[in-house]
Design a protein around this motif. Structure first.
Motif, short mmCIF file in Angstrom:
data_model
loop_
_atom_site.label_atom_id
_atom_site.label_comp_id
_atom_site.label_asym_id
_atom_site.label_seq_id
_atom_site.Cartn_x
_atom_site.Cartn_y
_atom_site.Cartn_z
N LEU A 113 11.80 29.59 37.30
CA LEU A 113 13.16 29.91 36.90
C LEU A 113 13.91 28.69 36.39
O LEU A 113 14.82 28.81 35.58
N ASP A 114 13.56 27.51 36.89
CA ASP A 114 14.23 26.27 36.53
C ASP A 114 15.74 26.42 36.72
O ASP A 114 16.53 26.13 35.82
N ALA A 115 16.13 26.93 37.88
CA ALA A 115 17.54 27.16 38.18
C ALA A 115 17.89 26.46 39.50
O ALA A 115 17.07 26.40 40.41
N ASP A 116 19.10 25.96 39.57
CA ASP A 116 19.61 25.32 40.78
C ASP A 116 20.70 26.23 41.34
O ASP A 116 21.86 26.12 40.95
N PHE A 117 20.31 27.16 42.19
CA PHE A 117 21.25 28.15 42.69
C PHE A 117 22.29 27.49 43.58
O PHE A 117 21.96 26.69 44.45
N GLY A 167 24.47 30.51 34.67
CA GLY A 167 24.53 31.96 34.55
C GLY A 167 23.24 32.67 34.91
O GLY A 167 23.16 33.89 34.81
N ASN A 168 22.20 31.94 35.33
CA ASN A 168 20.97 32.59 35.79
C ASN A 168 21.25 33.28 37.13
O ASN A 168 21.98 32.73 37.96
N ASP A 169 20.68 34.45 37.31
CA ASP A 169 20.86 35.11 38.59
C ASP A 169 19.59 35.83 39.01
O ASP A 169 18.79 36.25 38.19
N VAL A 170 19.45 35.92 40.33
CA VAL A 170 18.35 36.64 40.95
C VAL A 170 18.97 37.55 42.00
O VAL A 170 19.73 37.08 42.85
N THR A 171 18.69 38.84 41.92
CA THR A 171 19.21 39.80 42.88
C THR A 171 18.07 40.32 43.73
O THR A 171 17.03 40.74 43.21
N ILE A 230 15.29 41.21 41.03
CA ILE A 230 15.60 41.37 39.61
C ILE A 230 16.12 40.02 39.10
O ILE A 230 17.10 39.50 39.61
N GLN A 231 15.45 39.50 38.09
CA GLN A 231 15.83 38.21 37.50
C GLN A 231 16.61 38.45 36.22
O GLN A 231 16.12 39.09 35.30
N SER A 235 18.78 40.44 35.29
CA SER A 235 18.89 41.86 34.93
C SER A 235 17.78 42.35 34.00
O SER A 235 17.88 43.43 33.44
N LEU A 236 16.71 41.57 33.83
CA LEU A 236 15.65 41.93 32.88
C LEU A 236 14.28 42.04 33.50
O LEU A 236 13.52 42.95 33.20
N LEU A 237 13.91 41.06 34.31
CA LEU A 237 12.56 41.00 34.86
C LEU A 237 12.56 41.46 36.31
O LEU A 237 13.39 41.03 37.10
N TYR A 238 11.64 42.35 36.62
CA TYR A 238 11.56 42.93 37.96
C TYR A 238 10.31 42.42 38.67
O TYR A 238 9.23 42.38 38.09
N TYR A 239 10.49 42.07 39.94
CA TYR A 239 9.40 41.60 40.78
C TYR A 239 9.44 42.39 42.09
O TYR A 239 10.51 42.76 42.56
N GLU A 240 8.26 42.61 42.66
CA GLU A 240 8.22 43.22 43.98
C GLU A 240 7.74 42.19 44.99
O GLU A 240 6.96 41.29 44.66
N ILE A 241 8.24 42.31 46.20
CA ILE A 241 7.78 41.45 47.29
C ILE A 241 6.53 42.11 47.84
O ILE A 241 6.59 43.22 48.38
N VAL A 242 5.38 41.47 47.64
CA VAL A 242 4.10 42.12 47.94
C VAL A 242 3.73 42.10 49.42
O VAL A 242 2.97 42.95 49.87
N ASP A 243 4.25 41.14 50.16
CA ASP A 243 3.90 41.08 51.58
C ASP A 243 5.12 41.40 52.45
O ASP A 243 5.27 40.87 53.53
N GLY A 244 5.95 42.31 51.94
CA GLY A 244 7.13 42.76 52.68
C GLY A 244 6.74 43.84 53.66
O GLY A 244 5.56 44.12 53.83
N PRO A 245 7.65 44.46 54.31
CA PRO A 245 9.07 44.34 54.05
C PRO A 245 9.63 43.03 54.58
O PRO A 245 9.02 42.37 55.42
N LEU A 246 10.80 42.67 54.03
CA LEU A 246 11.49 41.48 54.50
C LEU A 246 11.85 41.65 55.97
O LEU A 246 12.07 42.76 56.44
N ASP A 247 11.92 40.55 56.67
CA ASP A 247 12.28 40.55 58.09
C ASP A 247 13.75 40.97 58.22
O ASP A 247 14.66 40.16 58.04
N VAL A 248 13.97 42.23 58.53
CA VAL A 248 15.32 42.79 58.57
C VAL A 248 16.16 42.14 59.66
O VAL A 248 17.36 41.93 59.47
N ASP A 249 15.55 41.82 60.79
CA ASP A 249 16.31 41.15 61.86
C ASP A 249 16.90 39.84 61.36
O ASP A 249 18.06 39.53 61.62
N TRP A 250 16.09 39.06 60.65
CA TRP A 250 16.58 37.79 60.11
C TRP A 250 17.69 38.04 59.09
O TRP A 250 18.72 37.37 59.10
#
Length: 148
Positions: free
Chosen positions: A39-43, A107-111, A120-121, A123-138
């Protein structure tokens, strides 16, 4: 003249193979570190969006704290992502779920859509988290500790 044609043909073949390999690599599984490096972004800011409940409007709030952004990025390093192909994306997906958005000064964003393990990167590129689900407790602890 034949040597030039042969050279051009070989160059085209090599270029085509390189483009094909790059395209295949785009859809391979990557660690979050590899994903963020591309991404070369500094969030520098984070926006939480809590979905609408029983007709009430969505609630959002932003945090511009580098330490909080880093905490989220450290958590995400435990996961891997894979770019979705266009046919795997639902264009009519009305997302009304808890999300966390990262933004940088350019103006780069990741949702991150928590329940769908979707990223979603720009608003154009979609990625899935392959080893999810995310740790909901965290995520819940992170959400609560950053709500003001």
């Amino acid at each position: 003249m034949m040597k030039i044609r042969a050279f051009l043909l070989i160059s085209l073949i090599i270029g085509g193979m390189y483009a094909m390999i790059e395209t295949i690599n785009d859809f391979n599984e990557k660690s979050f570190n590899e994903f963020f490096e591309t991404l070369d972004a500094d969030f520098n800011s984070l926006t939480f969006t809590k979905p609408t409940m029983h007709g009430s409007p969505a609630e959002t709030w932003s945090i511009n704290d580098e330490r909080t952004v880093d905490e989220l990025l450290q958590f995400l390093q435990n996961y891997h992502v894979k770019k979705l192909k266009p046919e795997e994306i639902d264009p009519d997906d009305n997302i009304n779920e808890f999300t966390i958005s990262l933004k940088d000064a350019n103006g780069n964003d990741v949702t991150i859509i928590i329940a769908e393990n979707l990223i979603i990167q720009n608003s154009l590129l979609y990625y899935e988290i392959v080893d999810g689900p995310l740790d909901v407790d965290w995520i819940v602890r992170f959400f609560v500790s950053n709500k003001f």
